[in-house]
Motif scaffolding. Structure first.
Motif, mmCIF file in Angstrom:
data_model
loop_
_atom_site.group_PDB
_atom_site.id
_atom_site.type_symbol
_atom_site.label_atom_id
_atom_site.label_comp_id
_atom_site.label_asym_id
_atom_site.label_seq_id
_atom_site.Cartn_x
_atom_site.Cartn_y
_atom_site.Cartn_z
ATOM 1 N N ARG A 79 22.067 16.158 -23.509
ATOM 2 C CA ARG A 79 20.368 16.628 -23.447
ATOM 3 C C ARG A 79 20.516 18.068 -24.330
ATOM 4 N NH1 ARG A 79 17.199 19.762 -20.413
ATOM 5 N NH2 ARG A 79 14.646 19.429 -20.692
ATOM 6 N N LYS A 80 19.900 18.032 -24.765
ATOM 7 C CA LYS A 80 19.446 19.723 -25.844
ATOM 8 C C LYS A 80 18.783 20.636 -25.047
ATOM 9 C CE LYS A 80 19.568 17.371 -30.268
ATOM 10 N NZ LYS A 80 18.545 17.084 -31.931
ATOM 11 N N GLY A 81 18.135 20.541 -24.079
ATOM 12 C CA GLY A 81 17.555 21.870 -23.607
ATOM 13 C C GLY A 81 18.541 22.038 -22.333
ATOM 14 N N ALA A 82 18.306 23.890 -21.763
ATOM 15 C CA ALA A 82 18.964 24.132 -21.117
ATOM 16 C C ALA A 82 18.400 22.872 -19.590
ATOM 17 C CB ALA A 82 18.300 24.943 -20.543
ATOM 18 N N LEU A 83 19.505 23.379 -18.822
ATOM 19 C CA LEU A 83 19.803 22.399 -17.322
ATOM 20 C C LEU A 83 20.435 23.472 -16.170
ATOM 21 C CD1 LEU A 83 19.569 20.031 -15.698
ATOM 22 C CD2 LEU A 83 22.216 19.298 -16.732
ATOM 23 N N LEU A 84 19.884 23.773 -14.986
ATOM 24 C CA LEU A 84 19.682 23.897 -13.816
ATOM 25 C C LEU A 84 19.908 23.067 -12.900
ATOM 26 C CD1 LEU A 84 20.735 26.591 -11.871
ATOM 27 C CD2 LEU A 84 18.653 27.211 -12.569
ATOM 28 N N MET A 85 20.769 22.692 -12.002
ATOM 29 C CA MET A 85 21.325 21.681 -10.567
ATOM 30 C C MET A 85 21.385 21.945 -9.846
ATOM 31 S SD MET A 85 23.663 18.713 -12.961
ATOM 32 C CE MET A 85 25.178 19.883 -13.399
ATOM 33 N N ILE A 86 21.217 21.670 -8.545
ATOM 34 C CA ILE A 86 22.299 21.212 -7.740
ATOM 35 C C ILE A 86 23.011 20.459 -6.918
ATOM 36 C CG2 ILE A 86 22.504 21.341 -4.688
ATOM 37 C CD1 ILE A 86 19.383 23.404 -5.385
ATOM 38 N N THR A 87 23.754 19.974 -7.444
ATOM 39 C CA THR A 87 24.575 18.585 -6.269
ATOM 40 C C THR A 87 25.917 19.055 -6.213
ATOM 41 O OG1 THR A 87 24.921 16.082 -7.629
ATOM 42 C CG2 THR A 87 25.381 18.502 -9.183
ATOM 43 N N ILE B 181 15.247 21.718 -14.011
ATOM 44 C CA ILE B 181 15.585 22.357 -12.799
ATOM 45 C C ILE B 181 16.055 21.060 -12.043
ATOM 46 C CG2 ILE B 181 15.874 23.543 -10.820
ATOM 47 C CD1 ILE B 181 13.664 25.786 -12.920
ATOM 48 N N LEU B 182 17.120 20.151 -11.761
ATOM 49 C CA LEU B 182 17.318 19.507 -10.725
ATOM 50 C C LEU B 182 17.783 19.843 -9.364
ATOM 51 C CD1 LEU B 182 18.614 17.069 -13.396
ATOM 52 C CD2 LEU B 182 16.253 17.293 -12.570
ATOM 53 N N ASP B 183 17.397 18.947 -8.498
ATOM 54 C CA ASP B 183 17.421 19.973 -6.595
ATOM 55 C C ASP B 183 18.468 18.092 -6.384
ATOM 56 O OD1 ASP B 183 18.679 20.359 -4.284
ATOM 57 O OD2 ASP B 183 16.356 21.080 -3.785
ATOM 58 N N GLU B 184 19.258 17.852 -6.270
ATOM 59 C CA GLU B 184 20.097 16.276 -5.671
ATOM 60 C C GLU B 184 19.843 15.641 -6.037
ATOM 61 O OE1 GLU B 184 22.702 17.019 -4.004
ATOM 62 O OE2 GLU B 184 22.670 18.924 -2.905
ATOM 63 N N PRO B 185 20.063 16.074 -7.665
ATOM 64 C CA PRO B 185 19.329 14.560 -8.889
ATOM 65 C C PRO B 185 20.129 13.617 -8.808
ATOM 66 C CG PRO B 185 20.355 16.127 -9.934
ATOM 67 C CD PRO B 185 20.459 16.872 -9.020
ATOM 68 N N THR B 186 22.078 13.162 -7.650
ATOM 69 C CA THR B 186 22.773 12.474 -7.388
ATOM 70 C C THR B 186 22.596 11.376 -6.813
ATOM 71 O OG1 THR B 186 24.490 13.640 -6.736
ATOM 72 C CG2 THR B 186 24.007 13.115 -9.380
ATOM 73 N N ASN B 187 21.247 11.573 -5.110
ATOM 74 C CA ASN B 187 21.531 11.796 -3.778
ATOM 75 C C ASN B 187 21.012 10.164 -4.194
ATOM 76 O OD1 ASN B 187 22.815 13.460 -2.747
ATOM 77 N ND2 ASN B 187 20.680 13.778 -1.396
ATOM 78 N N HIS B 188 21.073 9.526 -3.376
ATOM 79 C CA HIS B 188 20.616 8.197 -3.017
ATOM 80 C C HIS B 188 20.412 7.021 -4.708
ATOM 81 C CE1 HIS B 188 19.186 9.598 0.170
ATOM 82 N NE2 HIS B 188 18.762 10.954 -0.289
ATOM 83 N N ILE B 189 20.946 7.275 -5.377
ATOM 84 C CA ILE B 189 21.663 6.779 -6.945
ATOM 85 C C ILE B 189 22.428 6.228 -7.035
ATOM 86 C CG2 ILE B 189 19.515 7.313 -7.988
ATOM 87 C CD1 ILE B 189 21.245 8.791 -9.846
ATOM 88 N N ASP B 190 23.024 4.501 -7.299
ATOM 89 C CA ASP B 190 24.198 4.138 -7.231
ATOM 90 C C ASP B 190 24.761 4.567 -8.061
ATOM 91 O OD1 ASP B 190 23.735 2.790 -9.674
ATOM 92 O OD2 ASP B 190 22.207 1.006 -8.350
ATOM 93 N N ASN B 191 26.758 4.160 -8.226
ATOM 94 C CA ASN B 191 27.579 5.176 -9.259
ATOM 95 C C ASN B 191 27.395 4.652 -10.944
ATOM 96 O OD1 ASN B 191 28.427 3.513 -7.043
ATOM 97 N ND2 ASN B 191 29.873 4.450 -6.807
ATOM 98 N N ASP B 192 26.685 3.583 -11.250
ATOM 99 C CA ASP B 192 26.357 3.453 -12.351
ATOM 100 C C ASP B 192 25.412 4.249 -13.043
ATOM 101 O OD1 ASP B 192 28.069 1.250 -12.457
ATOM 102 O OD2 ASP B 192 26.975 -0.265 -12.497
ATOM 103 N N GLU C 266 27.211 6.025 2.920
ATOM 104 C CA GLU C 266 26.581 7.287 2.112
ATOM 105 C C GLU C 266 26.982 8.759 3.041
ATOM 106 O OE1 GLU C 266 26.234 7.437 -0.779
ATOM 107 O OE2 GLU C 266 25.505 5.055 -1.562
ATOM 108 N N PRO C 267 27.646 9.371 3.091
ATOM 109 C CA PRO C 267 28.310 10.656 4.064
ATOM 110 C C PRO C 267 28.046 11.908 3.170
ATOM 111 C CG PRO C 267 30.060 9.376 3.228
ATOM 112 C CD PRO C 267 29.464 9.113 2.610
ATOM 113 N N THR C 268 28.092 11.442 1.967
ATOM 114 C CA THR C 268 27.968 12.315 0.255
ATOM 115 C C THR C 268 26.695 13.268 0.735
ATOM 116 O OG1 THR C 268 28.217 11.563 -1.252
ATOM 117 C CG2 THR C 268 30.208 11.724 -0.323
ATOM 118 N N ASN C 269 25.278 12.529 0.440
ATOM 119 C CA ASN C 269 23.885 12.597 0.760
ATOM 120 C C ASN C 269 23.394 13.943 1.713
ATOM 121 O OD1 ASN C 269 23.938 10.214 -0.994
ATOM 122 N ND2 ASN C 269 22.502 9.265 0.711
ATOM 123 N N ASP C 270 22.913 14.537 0.808
ATOM 124 C CA ASP C 270 22.515 15.886 1.655
ATOM 125 C C ASP C 270 23.701 17.183 1.746
ATOM 126 O OD1 ASP C 270 19.777 15.554 0.855
ATOM 127 O OD2 ASP C 270 20.163 13.860 2.451
#
Length: 634
Positions: A205-213, A182-193, A467-471
């Protein structure tokens, strides 16, 4: 496919605000689910309830036996004094406990190599590592940390930047064995690469995933299911983000048609009631009850958006000019000899790795930072609006509308009119009933949206966005993108959101190497295509350079025949003549084969083989003849 977790009739409220009500859904093995909704809808709370970190007001959550969940919050908690690896190997699972103890014993044994007790402890822990497959987890952790830009595994977490700490927490979540991540906004504050790498990692990844992004490309490439939390109700959709948009549009069209049908029935019943319905017969009573039921029904079809053609202060000929600017911190060059003339209709995106100097460049453009060398000139008519990564100071006792009115009561529109602060709040998803709430009651994302609106209410003609898209949620981003479409001034944005960059900008400044900024025309995808093309060209050039010495060595070989070459040279003319004769025979047989297609097919195959062999022989004859000439010239 077995179910990992089942949610039945789950409900949660804060005061009078319903976050989610009577929610039922399940997560199965292999599901990759994206959760979306406006800021303040209760998405993060929903994840916390599923992870067992918050309680619901009602309903039931059932985990299948032995299922393990791993949760990465927006603001991870770090252990004081922990090293990078100690933080990554957090948690109470047997694997993480053994990894922590092994890393600790390994470090102690390095410091005290003569301590036999420590050496025996290290051997015992090594056997436990074998049992829990700890060596692979340790290797995976170091590979993931390296991919995320963390190379000093023994550094203390406190000594690292906020962005680095977020990536360490992410590495810990990714390597922890779990059936549901379970990931809450994993792409915030990390660069494009890093976002691109994480996208590929989670897709495999083989396991299940639930994420907010809010990253729409990320959702499109990773998610196989979408769920939307909207006004307390959870809507489920099969497919990725693009498919969600199609299915949501169909659902809203259906809801609108149902609402129109209800309104028509309501008008008919209302006309009947006004004619003087008398509640004496069973039939009349039923009709009155139907009218009351229809009246109580409500379908919210509002988009919470007011159409606005924004206006801005007129821009003169000079906007902002940068001339040979340079900047460095200590010995590290961030910007070197960069020049650019910003035009009044520019849409520029600034990209690069974390720490490369993107925000520094934006601050120099804004005049908040003086470059070490070079010159910045700003036009007299320029009115800057600067949306920073951190919200400006907010008096949380103020009501939402009071905070906006402190900046302006009205905003000019392109047609010469005005729009009120209340109308602008509605467009940015603050309905009238929310406008009189104290700021303290808003979620973090809602405060971010309010801060953005205050910047826009100042009627700038040059917008600088860090970074206007953060949050910010996807719906707010769509509104911001439409606003920028209409905005009659220049926009410069630092962003790692690839979709946002493709949607908004037509020029990219890319930080490439120490201090070097390269301009590219087009959006982020155009920039990526050019980078891929450049890599292909560099690979081809490198391959050619590696092949060249081999060819040169071949040409420079000693000018004499080997024994086998001498024999080959003496007989090759006869071999070629024989091959030519055999080929001539096959060609003749083809001409005489007539309509025997089976024979023709066999003969044609033989002809192709013979022609290939003859070409090789002729090439070899050329080489041997040239070598013989060189030997004779000695």
């Amino acid at each position: 496919m077995s179910t990992i977790i089942t949610v039945e009739n789950l409900s949660k409220s804060y005061g009078m605000k319903v976050l989610f009500n009577d929610v039922t859904f399940g997560v199965e093995e292999g599901d990759k689910i994206g959760l979306i909704g406006v800021n303040g809808a209760g998405k993060s709370t929903f994840l916390k309830v599923l992870a067992g970190l918050d309680t619901a007001d009602g309903g039931k959550i059932t985990k299948s036996g032995g299922s393990r969940l791993e949760y990465l919050p927006q603001e991870p908690v770090f252990h004081e004094g922990a090293t990078v690896l100690e933080q990554v190997f957090k948690g109470t699972s047997p694997e993480m406990r053994v990894l922590r103890e092994y890393e600790k014993a390994l470090e102690e044994s390095r410091q005290q190599p003569e301590d036999e007790r420590l050496q025996r402890r290290l051997i015992d822990l090594g056997q436990e590592m074998d049992t829990v497959d700890g060596w692979k987890l340790e290797s995976d952790a170091k590979i993931i940390l390296t991919q995320l830009g963390i190379s000093d595994f023994s550094a203390t977490v406190e000594s690292l930047s906020g962005g680095q700490r977020k990536r360490i927490a992410m590495a810990g979540a990714l390597i922890t064995p779990a059936d549901l991540l379970i990931l809450d906004e994993p792409t915030n504050h990390i660069d494009n690469d890093t976002v691109a790498w994480l996208e590929q990692y989670l897709a495999k990844r083989k396991g299940a995933l639930l994420m907010i992004t809010h990253d729409r490309y990320f959702l499109d490439r990773v998610a196989t299911r979408m769920i939307e939390l909207d006004k307390g109700t959870l809507y489920a959709y099969s497919g990725n983000y693009s498919q969600f948009l199609e299915l949501k549009a169909a659902r809203e069209e259906s809801a609108e048609a149902s609402e129109q049908k209800r309104q028509n029935l309501l008008r008919k019943e209302l006309a009947w009631m006004r004619r003087g319905a008398k509640a004496r017969t069973t039939k009349q009573k039923a009709r009155i009850q139907r009218y009351e039921a229809l009246s109580e029904q409500s379908v919210d079809l509002s988009e919470n958006k007011v159409e606005i053609n924004v206006g801005a202060t007129r821009l003169g000929r000079t906007v902002i000019e940068l001339e040979h600017i340079g900047h460095a911190y200590a010995e590290r060059r961030l910007i070197e000899n960069f020049s650019y003339i910003l035009l009044k209709d520019d849409r520029v995106g600034i990209i690069g790795p974390n720490g490369s100097g993107k925000s520094t460049l934006l601050n120099i453009i804004a005049g908040r930072l003086q470059p070490k060398c070079g010159k910045r000139e700003i036009g007299q008519t320029v009115k800057l609006g600067y949306f920073a990564q951190e919200n400006g100071e907010m008096d949380e006792n103020l009501r939402v509308i009071e905070y906006i009115r402190e900046e302006a009561n009205y905003l000019p529109t392109a047609d010469g009119g005005t729009i009120s602060a209340s109308q602008m709040l509605e467009r940015f998803l603050f309905p009238p009933e929310l406008q009189w709430n104290p700021i303290a009651k808003l979620s973090g994302g809602e405060k971010r949206r309010l801060y953005l609106l205050r910047i826009l209410m100042s009627a700038p003609n040059v917008l600088l966005l860090d970074e206007p898209t953060n949050d910010l949620d996807i719906q707010t981003l769509a509104i911001l993108e439409e606003y920028l479409d209409e905005f009659p001034g220049a926009v410069v944005t630092v962003s790692h959101d690839r979709y946002f960059l493709d949607r908004v900008v037509d020029r990219v400044f890319a930080f490439e190497g120490e201090g070097k900024i390269e301009p590219y025309n087009g959006g982020y995808s155009d920039y990526q295509e050019r980078c891929e093309l450049r890599k292909e060209q560099e690979t081809a050039t490198k391959a050619a350079e590696e092949e060249k010495p081999v060819l040169e060595r071949t040409r420079e070989r000693p000018r004499k025949f080997s024994y086998s070459e001498q024999k080959e040279y003496e007989t090759i003319d006869a071999v070629i003549a024989e091959a030519e004769g055999a080929l001539k025979t096959v060609r003749s047989r083809i001409e005489n084969a007539g309509a025997d297609y089976t024979l023709l097919q066999e003969l044609t195959a033989q002809q192709e083989e013979m022609e290939t062999r003859l070409d090789a022989l002729l090439e070899r004859w050329t080489y041997l003849t040239e070598l013989a000439e060189k030997i004779n010239d000695k």
